[in-house]
Design an enzyme around this catalytic site. Structure first.
Site, PDB file in Angstrom:
ATOM      1  CB  THR A  14      -2.355   0.994  -2.519  1.00 23.27           C
ATOM      2  OG1 THR A  14      -3.144   2.025  -3.112  1.00 23.27           O
ATOM      3  CG2 THR A  14      -2.113   1.321  -1.055  1.00 23.27           C
ATOM      4  CG  ASP A  15      -1.130  -3.242  -6.301  1.00 21.02           C
ATOM      5  OD1 ASP A  15      -2.116  -3.756  -5.749  1.00 21.02           O
ATOM      6  OD2 ASP A  15      -0.008  -3.802  -6.328  1.00 21.02           O
ATOM      7  CB  ALA A  16      -5.984  -2.631  -9.001  1.00 19.07           C
ATOM      8  CB  ALA A  17      -3.616  -6.498  -5.461  1.00 16.41           C
ATOM      9  N   GLY A  18      -5.252  -3.919  -3.780  1.00 10.42           N
ATOM     10  CA  GLY A  18      -5.743  -3.399  -2.501  1.00 10.42           C
ATOM     11  C   GLY A  18      -4.676  -3.224  -1.439  1.00 10.42           C
TER      12      GLY A  18
END
Lengths: 147, 147, 147, 147
Positions: A14-18
Site C-alpha cells: 500500500t501507499d500513503a493514499a491508503g
C-alpha cells in the site's frame, strides 16, 4: 484451466493514499505467474541459472476498477496463451468477494539473452501454457453450437 | 506459541546479485507479523482507520547467514513479547529445510499519532501478544529445575 | 569524508499508515551506498558481473525517531570503516531540516560467492573506504594529542 | 514542455534475472510524475491530506524495448494532457544514451474518495497539465495549416 492465486494485501503493498500502490498490483500478478509455473513443475531458480534462454516481459498493462485495501484477501485468476513460436500472453483478473477489482495482461518473448534474438519457447513452457490455457468456452458451454 | 508463516521467494524479492535483497527480507518478516495479527482476529484495515492509535516500528535489525534464492520456500517463525505498557518486540527466525537462513527483530511503540506521545498498547494487541508469546522453555523442558 | 545523498520521499516509499515503510528506509540507505560507490568510481554493474567476488550484507539495523512523509526531502549522511580484511561497516544518519529522523548501519563481508569463504576486500573497495571514512576528529583537530 | 527526470538504477530496482524488474520501471515513472508535480509547486503531502479529492490511476501500460541494468543512468521524458474535466493521461519515454529503452502511460481520474464519483480536476493540477503539455507541433511550427 484458470489458475487461481489468493493472497492477502500487506502494508508494503500500500501507499500513503491508503490503498494498493498501482505498480505493486503488477508485482502481485507476477507472483501468480510464478506460482502457476511452480504448479507446472517449472523451477524459476533453474530457469534463471540457464544462460541460454530468457523470457522478458515486453508489454504490460493494467486497468484499476476499485480501490484495494490493506488486509484484503484478493484472488488473481490467471490464464495464458501462446501467440507464436517465441511469444505468449498472460491475462489476470483480480477479484475479491466476487467483485472485479482490476484486470491486466503481460506479453513475454523468449530470447537468447546474449544476442537478444527471438528463439522458440522451451518445451516446459509450452506444456505450462497448455495447463493454463483459457478454455474455449463456446465449445464447453454450448456443445451443440458446432453441430 | 511460535507463529509459522511460509512463503515462496518471488522474483520481485530478489536483486541482480541473484539472491533476496536484504530489505525485502525485512518486508517478508513484516508480512509474517500481519498474518499473525489476522490469526489473532486483528484487522489491520480497522487498525489503520483508527486515528487515535498507531504502533510504529522504532527499531529493526536482521542478521543474514545464508543466501536465499528465487523460488525457495522459506518459513518465518515469529514470537513476540511485551516489554512495557506501550512497547513490544518481535523475534523472527527465517528457516528452510531445517537450516537457519537469517534472524531478526523489530521493536514497536504504541503512540497517539497526533501528539506522538506513548500510550498503553490496546487490549487486542495485548491478547495477540499472549498468543505469540515465546514459551518459557525452562519450565517446560525441565520442570524440576525449580524444585 | 561524510558522503551526503539527498532524495525526495516518493509515494512508493510510503504505506497506508501515511509514512515511510520501515524497510523502504533501509533500501534508501542502500541507494546512498550505491551513489557513494559511483562517486568512488566503482561500477556496480561491473562488480555484479565479476563472479569471483561478492560483498553481501550480513547484518543491518535501523532506529526510527520521527515519521517521514511523502514529498519530504531527506539527506542520508554516510560514513564507513573497514573492520578487518574481509569486512566493513556503514553508518547512516537520516536527517531533514537539521532534525535526525533515523539512523542505521549495515555490515558487509567479502566472500567468494561459489565457496562462501571470506576473502580480502578488493583494492577499489579499500580505496572507497578511505574516501568515506569517518574522520578521526581527535587526531585531526588536535594533532598533538598523541605526542 | 517535456519534463525530464534522470535517475540511476539501484540494486533494489533489479531482480535475479540481472535487469530492472518490470514493475519497478512503472514505479520509477511515477517518481518522475511526482517530481514534475513538485516542479509545478504541488505538494503531494498536502494533496494526500485533502480528504475531498483523490486522483487514482485507472490504467497503466508499458512496453519494454531493451534491458536496463544496475548502475545505468536513465532519463524519463514526461508529458501529459487533459482528456476531459476529471481525467488526464501521462506519457513516459524512458531513454539512456539516446536509445529508447521503454515507453509507457498512465491514465488518472479525479474522484471524491468517499463517494468514488468523478469530479473536475483541481485548478493546480490543470495548471500543472499546461506546464507539461505535449506541444502541438503542427500548430506551433505551421500556424497557417488550419486556414
Amino acid at each position: 484451466m484458470v489458475f487461481a492465486y489468493s493472497r492477502r494485501i500487506y502494508l508494503a503493498d500500500t501507499d500513503a493514499a491508503g490503498v494498493v500502490y498501482f505498480a505493486s498490483l503488477m508485482s502481485i500478478c507476477h507472483q501468480a505467474y510464478e506460482e502457476s509455473l511452480a504448479m507446472g513443475g517449472i523451477s524459476l531458480q533453474d530457469f534463471l541459472a540457464d544462460s541460454s534462454v530468457a523470457i522478458p516481459i515486453v508489454h504490460s498493462e493494467m486497468s484499476f476498477f476499485r480501490p484495494i485495501f490493506c488486509g484484503d484477501k484478493i484472488t488473481i485468476n490467471l490464464t495464458a496463451k501462446q501467440l507464436n513460436k517465441p511469444e505468449f500472453a498472460i491475462a489476470y483478473q483480480i477479484v475479491a468477494s466476487e467483485k472485479k477489482l482490476a484486470q491486466g495482461s503481460t506479453r513475454h518473448v523468449c530470447i537468447n539473452p546474449k544476442t537478444r534474438i527471438k528463439i522458440p519457447l522451451p518445451e516446459n513452457i509450452i506444456q505450462w501454457l497448455k495447463l493454463v490455457a483459457e478454455e474455449d468456452s463456446r465449445g464447453k458451454d454450448n456443445p451443440k453450437i458446432k453441430s
